[in-house]
Design an enzyme around this catalytic site. Structure first.
Site, PDB file in Angstrom:
ATOM      1  N   HIS A 497       2.867  -6.195  -5.569  1.00 28.63           N
ATOM      2  CA  HIS A 497       3.763  -5.271  -4.865  1.00 28.63           C
ATOM      3  C   HIS A 497       2.987  -4.352  -3.928  1.00 28.63           C
ATOM      4  O   HIS A 497       3.284  -4.266  -2.729  1.00 28.63           O
ATOM      5  CB  HIS A 497       4.551  -4.444  -5.885  1.00 28.63           C
ATOM      6  CG  HIS A 497       5.463  -3.426  -5.276  1.00 28.63           C
ATOM      7  ND1 HIS A 497       6.823  -3.620  -5.162  1.00 28.63           N
ATOM      8  CD2 HIS A 497       5.218  -2.199  -4.727  1.00 28.63           C
ATOM      9  CE1 HIS A 497       7.372  -2.567  -4.572  1.00 28.63           C
ATOM     10  NE2 HIS A 497       6.410  -1.689  -4.307  1.00 28.63           N
ATOM     11  N   GLU A 498       2.003  -3.672  -4.479  1.00 27.17           N
ATOM     12  CA  GLU A 498       1.261  -2.718  -3.656  1.00 27.17           C
ATOM     13  C   GLU A 498       0.479  -3.416  -2.545  1.00 27.17           C
ATOM     14  O   GLU A 498       0.303  -2.861  -1.463  1.00 27.17           O
ATOM     15  CB  GLU A 498       0.329  -1.874  -4.528  1.00 27.17           C
ATOM     16  CG  GLU A 498       1.032  -0.974  -5.525  1.00 27.17           C
ATOM     17  CD  GLU A 498       2.094  -0.088  -4.895  1.00 27.17           C
ATOM     18  OE1 GLU A 498       1.948   0.292  -3.713  1.00 27.17           O
ATOM     19  OE2 GLU A 498       3.083   0.219  -5.577  1.00 27.17           O
ATOM     20  N   HIS A 501       2.602  -3.824   0.503  1.00 31.95           N
ATOM     21  CA  HIS A 501       2.506  -2.654   1.387  1.00 31.95           C
ATOM     22  C   HIS A 501       1.216  -2.715   2.201  1.00 31.95           C
ATOM     23  O   HIS A 501       1.205  -2.420   3.404  1.00 31.95           O
ATOM     24  CB  HIS A 501       2.500  -1.371   0.557  1.00 31.95           C
ATOM     25  CG  HIS A 501       3.818  -0.984  -0.016  1.00 31.95           C
ATOM     26  ND1 HIS A 501       4.955  -0.856   0.748  1.00 31.95           N
ATOM     27  CD2 HIS A 501       4.180  -0.648  -1.290  1.00 31.95           C
ATOM     28  CE1 HIS A 501       5.964  -0.476  -0.031  1.00 31.95           C
ATOM     29  NE2 HIS A 501       5.515  -0.348  -1.260  1.00 31.95           N
ATOM     30  N   HIS A 504       1.416  -4.925   5.098  1.00 35.11           N
ATOM     31  CA  HIS A 504       2.214  -4.303   6.159  1.00 35.11           C
ATOM     32  C   HIS A 504       1.325  -3.438   7.055  1.00 35.11           C
ATOM     33  O   HIS A 504       1.551  -3.323   8.262  1.00 35.11           O
ATOM     34  CB  HIS A 504       3.324  -3.468   5.526  1.00 35.11           C
ATOM     35  CG  HIS A 504       4.520  -3.254   6.394  1.00 35.11           C
ATOM     36  ND1 HIS A 504       5.663  -2.631   5.934  1.00 35.11           N
ATOM     37  CD2 HIS A 504       4.771  -3.559   7.690  1.00 35.11           C
ATOM     38  CE1 HIS A 504       6.549  -2.567   6.904  1.00 35.11           C
ATOM     39  NE2 HIS A 504       6.038  -3.123   7.985  1.00 35.11           N
TER      40      HIS A 504
END
Length: 709
Positions: A497-498, A501, A504
């Site tokens: 998940h992290e 980010h 991104h």
């Protein structure tokens, strides 16, 4: 123009604040390593030279420089243009961005006493500067002139930047009359003060909520590794007893899954739930109430009925009605499943505890885990040896990024870090060129707040000729020296998940810093991260990282199938705790100034809200109760916590597109990179979604199915 760092996944810390004198030693710009080029790849911070005492003088000098840059724009005698106003504003504050990006990384991840004291000093300075810029009448007149006269002629990122800058000034109150503008300044200053005080109290409250345990027998049910961790935690926190259980940021505590001692389970749950509501040493409700009132007043000054209406205007959802419509359908579908789940767990517990046994919230995880083990013949101890954190990172998270986007990762042990537990990787693009630096800081410590998050020491910007310098932080228990750190499946998903980010930020390809990377609406920014979690269970990727830490053998097929099938076992709880927290957030921000309850009424207000919307359930409390809801009162998610569920819908839709076109097909990954991950806020986020998926709008129908409901 916000200078404070907005972090993506907010948690709590275990740190007691101290008052410390900060020596400044007269250092100037020529001596301060924060104000010089570091000589490291992409001008990453040289932590081998930076001292905690360097931050205050560096920020003071950078603020002074930024003021001079703004004055130069304002005093320009030439007619306002994009170049001499919007672009000039974008070029300003580079030094301040650089210094504060590093500083706020440490306030969250390594808050030493000097860093904590510096934060107290610089917060009002930065708030004052922010007010000066946002409410500079002459500056706004120039911005408005460009927006009115040039906007339609501009193209691409120039046009988007002009729109974003203008609307940000308007939303900050630039069009308000003088008296209301002055009041808005005061509100901004006071909110900054309150959030600073909140940020000081909540970690201390969580640290104080530690549950001390006098004997090993009380820890029955825990593995030897977990017991050793409790012993290690006790030693590092003063040794008031031989063992202790540390409270993590969410309401429920994962340790309750295996803890046999019911009384100890109750103590842990109660310590978590009441860490900051005044029943113990700390009470954050006065901060909650005042922040809520100030936000409501700010919204009223801007002409909005409540803060939620004001805040949501700039999101994909647009209005509270749209959010509630989305949530109420989920609540309707979820409720019968949650009730059935609770009845099943209680009935199972009664088989061994007797017909009169009443399931309590601190029992739920324990008996659910036993049911799961019985149903699948599966336990956490069977699974964890296959999830060595180093393998998950390198052979899972990094491998997925290589297969999807062509990235490779080279560890750089020569690049300094602020803590020895950290690792640094040079990210190399498919053409062989260095693309970014990525830092991972995965282990918990007393100077780090709880939770997991991504941010940057430097954002990507073509104009600034800056490549991204990105980091992830988590809070995993580090194994004793010489032993591998093994993590749970949930923690595996958190790493993916992290890193979503992080991707991104790493894959950003924008001209302007203001628009780059994760600078998107709250109800879009969680989409890439939630989508990236889907890679964790793709067979090729799973088999590449899920190997036994001692034998190196892949997880046996039968065990893998059982584990992956069991992921969504009793999934109603996770959805329910999220829905409850989401509705609490919205409820506080739907109130007008005169409707905010007092601090003494705050707990009762929470119960009332949950009852009214049909989510009051002692078995499924909010993921974050009001008194420790850091996303909302200390972070950037006010009236925005719904975004986790909203973006989960987007992520499910994106994952469906990947699956149809080939989940690890490089062409699909490149398409997603080109149309979404690289674009930051250069387009409306809904359009980015449409560009990739080809859908006219998000389709929420797959959410419950994806959650196993």
């Amino acid at each position: 123009m916000k200078r404070t760092r907005t972090l993506l996944t907010i948690g709590l810390a275990s740190f007691v604040m101290q008052s410390v004198a900060i020596p400044t030693d007269g250092m100037g710009a020529n001596d301060n390593p924060l104000l010089q080029k570091s000589g490291i790849l992409f001008n990453a911070p040289d932590f081998s030279k930076i001292k905690d005492t360097d931050y205050l003088p560096a920020i003071e000098l950078a603020i002074k420089q930024n003021r001079e840059e703004i004055n130069e724009i304002v005093n320009n005698k030439k007619k306002p243009t994009f170049e001499n106003t919007i672009l000039a504003l974008e070029k300003s504050g580079v030094q301040l961005d650089k210094v504060t990006s590093v500083f706020y990384g440490l306030t969250s991840a390594h808050k030493t006493p000097v860093i904590a004291e510096t934060e107290k000093k610089v917060t009002p300075m930065l708030t004052e500067l922010e007010n000066e810029i946002k409410f500079n009448k002459k500056l706004f007149e120039r911005i408005k002139y460009v927006y009115d006269k040039e906007f339609k002629k501009l193209k691409g990122e120039d046009k988007r930047l002009t729109e974003v800058v203008y609307k940000n000034f308007v939303r900050s109150g630039a069009l308000l009359p003088a008296d209301k503008m002055e009041r808005m300044k005061q509100i901004n200053i006071r909110i900054a003060e309150l959030q600073q005080q909140w940020g000081d109290m909540l970690p201390e409250a969580t640290n104080t909520a530690i549950v001390w345990v006098t004997s090993k027998q009380e820890l029955s049910g825990l593995s030897e590794a977990d017991i050793a961790q409790c012993k290690k935690d006790a030693e590092s926190r003063g040794g008031k007893a031989p063992y202790c259980i540390v409270i993590t940021n969410t309401t429920q505590q994962a340790i309750l899954t295996t803890l046999d001692n019911r009384n100890l389970r109750k103590r842990v749950f109660e310590a978590s739930r009441h860490r900051a509501d005044g029943t113990r040493q700390f009470n954050t409700f006065p901060y909650v109430v005042e922040i809520a009132k100030l936000r409501a007043e700010a919204a009223a000054l801007m002409g909005y009925k409540n803060y939620a209406s004001y805040s949501l205007e700039k999101t994909m959802a647009k209005t509270p009605d749209n959010v509630y419509s989305f949530l109420k359908q989920l609540i309707k579908d979820y409720t019968p499943k949650a009730e059935a789940e609770t009845k099943a767990i209680e009935a199972y517990a009664q088989k061994t505890m007797g017909a009169n046994f009443k399931l309590q919230p601190y029992d739920r995880f324990y008996y659910s885990a036993k049911m799961k083990q019985e149903a699948y013949n599966l336990s956490e101890d069977q699974i964890k040896p296959y999830f060595n954190i180093d393998s998950v990172q390198k052979n899972g998270v990094f491998y997925a990024a290589n297969r999807a986007y062509g990235l490779t990762f080279k560890e750089r042990k020569d690049i300094p870090t602020y803590h020895p537990d950290m690792k640094v990787f040079e990210v190399i693009d498919k053409d062989g060129k260095p693309l970014a630096l990525f830092y991972s800081d995965y282990y918990r410590r007393a100077t780090k707040r709880g939770g997991a998050w991504m941010s940057s020491f430097a954002k990507q910007s073509g104009l600034r000729e800056q490549q991204p310098v990105i980091y992830n932080c988590c809070n995993y228990a580090k194994a004793p020296e010489g032993q591998p750190t093994l993590i749970t499946w949930d923690e595996v998903c958190t790493l993916f998940h992290e890193f979503g980010h992080a991707l991104h930020g790493i894959l950003s390809n924008c001209k302007y810093n203001t628009l780059s990377g994760t600078a998107t609406a709250r109800d879009f920014v969680e989409m890439p991260s939630q989508f990236n979690e889907t890679f964790a269970s793709i067979p090729e990727i799973f088999d590449n990282y899920a190997k036994h830490t001692e034998t190196g053998q892949p997880m046996p097929t039968e065990l893998k199938e059982k584990m992956l099938t069991s992921i969504n076992y009793h999934a109603a709880y996770a959805l329910g705790e999220n829905l409850a927290a989401t509705c609490l957030d919205l409820a506080w921000h739907m109130l007008g100034v005169n409707e905010i309850p007092s601090a003494d009424e705050a707990a009762e207000f929470e119960t009332k809200v949950l009852r009214e919307i049909g989510l009051y359930n002692e078995q499924i409390p909010p993921r974050y109760s009001t008194s420790y809801f850091n996303h909302v009162w200390g972070g950037g998610y006010a009236a925005g916590y719904y975004s986790y569920l909203w973006t989960e819908v987007l992520a499910v839709n994106v994952a469906d597109c990947f699956e149809k076109r080939g989940a690890l097909n490089p062409e699909v990954g490149q398409d997603f990179r080109n149309k979404v991950l690289s674009r930051g806020n250069t387009k409306e986020q809904l359009q980015l979604f449409i560009d990739f998926t080809g859908m006219n709008a998000p389709d929420p129908s797959g959410l419950l199915k994806a959650r196993g409901l």
